[in-house]
Design a protein around this motif. Structure first.
Motif, PDB file in Angstrom:
ATOM      1  N   GLN A  84      67.669 -15.236  17.564  1.00 49.61           N
ATOM      2  CA  GLN A  84      66.872 -14.120  18.419  1.00 49.61           C
ATOM      3  C   GLN A  84      66.892 -12.951  17.864  1.00 49.61           C
ATOM      4  N   ARG A  98      56.410 -19.946  19.490  1.00 47.98           N
ATOM      5  CA  ARG A  98      56.851 -19.415  20.838  1.00 47.98           C
ATOM      6  C   ARG A  98      57.757 -20.216  21.783  1.00 47.98           C
ATOM      7  N   LYS A 120      61.640 -19.423  22.590  1.00 48.21           N
ATOM      8  CA  LYS A 120      61.404 -19.322  24.259  1.00 48.21           C
ATOM      9  C   LYS A 120      61.032 -17.856  24.611  1.00 48.21           C
ATOM     10  N   VAL A 121      59.733 -17.513  23.731  1.00 47.66           N
ATOM     11  CA  VAL A 121      58.856 -16.389  24.144  1.00 47.66           C
ATOM     12  C   VAL A 121      58.404 -16.461  25.236  1.00 47.66           C
ATOM     13  N   PRO A 122      58.433 -15.713  26.502  1.00 47.72           N
ATOM     14  CA  PRO A 122      57.687 -15.639  27.745  1.00 47.72           C
ATOM     15  C   PRO A 122      56.062 -15.559  27.149  1.00 47.72           C
ATOM     16  N   GLU A 123      55.274 -16.379  27.945  1.00 53.57           N
ATOM     17  CA  GLU A 123      53.963 -16.482  27.616  1.00 53.57           C
ATOM     18  C   GLU A 123      53.316 -14.948  27.395  1.00 53.57           C
ATOM     19  N   ARG A 124      53.522 -14.171  28.458  1.00 57.05           N
ATOM     20  CA  ARG A 124      53.005 -12.669  28.689  1.00 57.05           C
ATOM     21  C   ARG A 124      53.315 -12.050  27.530  1.00 57.05           C
ATOM     22  N   ARG A 125      54.677 -12.152  27.235  1.00 54.60           N
ATOM     23  CA  ARG A 125      55.252 -11.199  26.068  1.00 54.60           C
ATOM     24  C   ARG A 125      54.612 -11.891  24.790  1.00 54.60           C
ATOM     25  N   PHE A 126      54.396 -13.175  24.858  1.00 52.18           N
ATOM     26  CA  PHE A 126      53.853 -13.905  23.397  1.00 52.18           C
ATOM     27  C   PHE A 126      52.444 -13.313  23.249  1.00 52.18           C
ATOM     28  N   LYS A 127      51.610 -13.298  24.160  1.00 52.54           N
ATOM     29  CA  LYS A 127      50.485 -12.925  23.928  1.00 52.54           C
ATOM     30  C   LYS A 127      50.310 -11.349  23.583  1.00 52.54           C
ATOM     31  N   HIS A 140      59.274 -12.843  18.276  1.00 56.19           N
ATOM     32  CA  HIS A 140      60.153 -12.542  19.454  1.00 56.19           C
ATOM     33  C   HIS A 140      60.817 -11.332  19.400  1.00 56.19           C
TER      34      HIS A 140
END
Length: 335
Positions: free
Chosen positions: A99, A125, A129-136, A175
């Motif tokens: 991570q 992603r 385990k990257v949150p969707e909002r952070r990934f976008k 990440h």
């Protein structure tokens, strides 16, 4: 000094190279024969890298660069020595460390060959385990900085080498790791692709403070990105310090280019002590001198007696020449 985010002490890795036997009899003996030699790939390496630094880790083929990176990432277990990366022992805490690091190997990819780049990044992603909002947000930033938009929906197998490398960089940073390992990230790329990746890495370090350890054979990468370099040869560190200090140590020769108003007659002239005529093209004269014997202002002043000087410039030795001198010194020491 900033607390080191990467620290190695006495890092050593040895491999057992089995002896080669020819023919069927040799193959049969190989089933029980344990003969061979022990090879030391990395030999008692120690260094600290503070958070936020870009460090070039360079050396000839087989010097131990990639082996070091693999131990720092936990892929290989060292034969002896200690390593701490972001507070973790890499080979004992690989899940936790994953991570906190991003890794790009220039001749390999972590992307899925038959999937579009966007779907490869989406799969990563979930793996990280990257949150969707952070990934976008991170994907949008990487798309902008690396110009991914034209080929996000293209299968990875159809990407050019430069496009695939930019995709791998995006994948390694989804990440938001504080550490990035780069092993030959610009190998085989054209000048435009290399420039784009260098600019991206410089901006990443400046804006986000990402610590970067860069191994490369392209010394232009080192000159443009790294103030500090660690040079390894035959598994041992032979230099650790500022690039400029290395240049000062091994590159005493400099060139002064002088543009005279009229063509000076230097064919039979006695030049100042410590200087030599490198070449002359009409009124343009290149003078070689040793920085330990003469300073550039001294040479400029002394050459003024041959005519009026309109313009001048100083050429430092190429980094390739400096590194070659360092390798030659290391070879002599080994011998």
């Amino acid at each position: 000094m900033t607390e080191p985010i990467i620290s190695a002490r006495g890092l050593t890795k040895t491999f057992w190279r089995r002896s080669q036997r020819k023919g069927m009899l040799g193959a049969m003996r190989g089933l029980v024969d344990r003969g061979g030699t022990e090879v030391t790939a990395v030999d008692d390496v120690s260094f600290d890298i503070p958070a936020g630094e870009i460090v070039g880790y360079i050396g000839p083929n087989g010097a131990g660069k990639s082996t070091t990176i693999k131990m720092l990432t936990g892929i290989l277990v060292p034969s002896s020595g200690e390593v701490s990366v972001a507070g973790h022992t890499p080979w004992e805490e690989r899940r936790q460390l994953a991570q906190k690091i991003g890794v790009v190997f220039g001749q390999r990819t972590q992307l899925w060959w038959d999937l579009p780049l966007s779907e490869s990044l989406e799969l990563l992603r979930f793996m990280y385990k990257v949150p969707e909002r952070r990934f976008k947000h991170n994907l949008a930033e990487a798309t902008d900085l690396l110009d991914l938009a034209p080929f996000l929906e293209t299968p990875v197998r159809q990407l050019s080498l430069g496009q695939r490398m930019r995709g791998d960089l995006a994948a390694a940073l989804l990440h938001e790791p504080p550490i990035l390992y780069l092993d030959e990230p610009t190998i085989g790329l054209d000048l435009v692709a290399k420039t784009r990746i260098r600019e991206f890495l410089a901006e990443l370090n400046r804006s986000s403070g990402v610590t970067i350890l860069l191994t490369t054979h392209d010394l232009a990468d080192i000159e443009r990105l790294c103030k500090r370099i660690v040079v390894i040869d035959h598994g041992r560190i032979v230099h650790d310090g500022e690039l400029e200090r290395l240049k000062a140590r091994f590159s005493s020769k400099r060139q002064l280019t002088l543009d005279f108003d009229v063509v000076p007659d230097l064919a039979s002239a006695v030049l100042p002590t410590g200087t030599a005529l490198f070449d002359q093209e009409g009124p343009r004269v290149r003078i070689a001198f040793d920085r330990h014997e003469r300073s550039a202002p001294e040479v400029l002043s002394l050459m003024g007696r041959f005519g009026t000087i309109r313009d001048m410039s100083i050429d430092e030795p190429a980094i390739e020449d400096v590194i070659q001198e360092l390798y030659a010194e290391s070879a002599r020491a080994t011998a």
